[in-house]
Design a protein around this motif. Structure first.
Motif, mmCIF file in Angstrom:
data_model
loop_
_atom_site.group_PDB
_atom_site.id
_atom_site.type_symbol
_atom_site.label_atom_id
_atom_site.label_comp_id
_atom_site.label_asym_id
_atom_site.label_seq_id
_atom_site.Cartn_x
_atom_site.Cartn_y
_atom_site.Cartn_z
ATOM 1 N N UNK B 48 16.494 -21.231 66.090
ATOM 2 C CA UNK B 48 16.442 -22.010 67.345
ATOM 3 C C UNK B 48 16.709 -23.424 66.996
ATOM 4 N N UNK B 49 16.172 -23.901 65.560
ATOM 5 C CA UNK B 49 16.568 -25.319 65.500
ATOM 6 C C UNK B 49 18.225 -25.504 65.095
ATOM 7 N N UNK B 51 20.383 -23.660 66.169
ATOM 8 C CA UNK B 51 21.364 -23.609 67.515
ATOM 9 C C UNK B 51 21.002 -24.888 68.362
ATOM 10 N N UNK B 52 20.086 -25.630 68.093
ATOM 11 C CA UNK B 52 20.239 -27.019 68.495
ATOM 12 C C UNK B 52 21.030 -27.981 67.818
ATOM 13 N N UNK B 109 23.233 -16.363 69.310
ATOM 14 C CA UNK B 109 22.508 -17.168 70.056
ATOM 15 C C UNK B 109 22.702 -16.459 71.631
#
Lengths: 162, 162
Positions: B48-49, B51-52, B109
């Motif tokens: 998640x991190x 993908x940001x 993702x």
DNA sequence: CGCCATTCAATTGCACACAACTTAATTGTG
DNA sequence: CACAATTAAGTTGTGTGCAATTGAATGGCG
């Protein structure tokens, strides 16, 4: 329009991280305070149950804590090695193992009485806030447990029911 | 008078058990859903991190997730073995290791976009409830982290100083 | 009575968490 | 420039947490 997938993913990052982080932060504070008692956080949870019940089979202990023997067996062995509990095969049912407090384990309760106050001081939460949060978390756990049963490997839950 | 030690101990049993159980219940639901993606829950948090941010040194990743290299190093090795990330020593600072998504990691993702919706369905909570709970948990984490720093080993902080 | 399904605890294997330590690189200071 | 202090990853050891398996004991059923 309202909350597309991308936003959900971002929100998910926040909520699941938050819960994970809160759990570990809690664990960390307990770790510091429980070090004085020579207990880990899960060991403290087990002791809390035993202080209420005095003697329990491993199975019951696991139901109280939602832990299975894979986790409890080694943990209880360590508590036994520390002299806090005894484990003995039930005479009535040889499959079952009774866990009971030793005198030392019972005595430890006295020293543990100050733990909650120190935790409360760390959170800055009052009894009512603690209760409210607890209620919220239990709600969540109940919902999650139900969902886990309904959707073991990710089948589409379209229909639901029962 | 109000809430003697015994009651506090009982309340503590409830709140710390509740948080512990909620965290594990959440983990369990994610486990089921993430199995399709071949990720564990902590691995999902890392993704998640990424993908940001697309690329980050291990240090930064650890700050985002409050995890140290002792946890991240083996975890990242597994993500690398799975072909989702690459790790390479920074040319600018040889101490640092840059973690970046592979194409496969970036592509994942797309499949992860459905995860939050399925989680939300499991909790039965709406976006607002999720946000409220998250705020509450973050409050708690902030307070706990501050307390952990103030009280490293539980000694009375009266004297301080060297 | 004999056999099979179930139950309970323990064990095995894998993946976090975290403290403590090690190693390598960088920075600050004289 | 030399050298001590700092910083970043990685490694090691301990303790969960959980799935899957094992082994012993029990209960049901013909």
């Amino acid at each position: 329009m309202n909350t597309p997938d991308d936003d959900w993913l971002r929100l998910d990052q926040q909520i699941c991280f938050s819960l994970h982080a809160a759990s570990r932060a809690f664990n960390g504070v307990y770790r510091g305070i429980l070090k004085d008692l020579g207990l880990t956080y899960p060991q403290y949870l087990v002791m809390l149950v035993l202080w209420e019940h005095d003697e329990l089979p491993v199975k019951k202990l696991g139901e109280h804590l939602r832990l299975d023997s894979g986790t409890l067996s080694p943990l209880l062995k360590r508590l036994e090695a520390a002299g806090l509990v005894r484990r003995e095969r039930s005479a009535r049912d040889e499959r079952s193992v009774e866990v009971r407090l030793t005198e030392e384990g019972t005595a430890l309760r006295g020293r543990a009485l100050q733990v909650p106050r120190r935790i409360a001081a760390s959170t800055g939460f009052g009894p009512d806030e603690v209760r409210a949060l607890r209620a919220r978390l239990d709600e969540l756990t109940t919902a999650l447990d139900a969902a886990a049963l309904a959707e073991p490997t990710g089948g589409s839950p379209a229909d639901g029911r029962s």
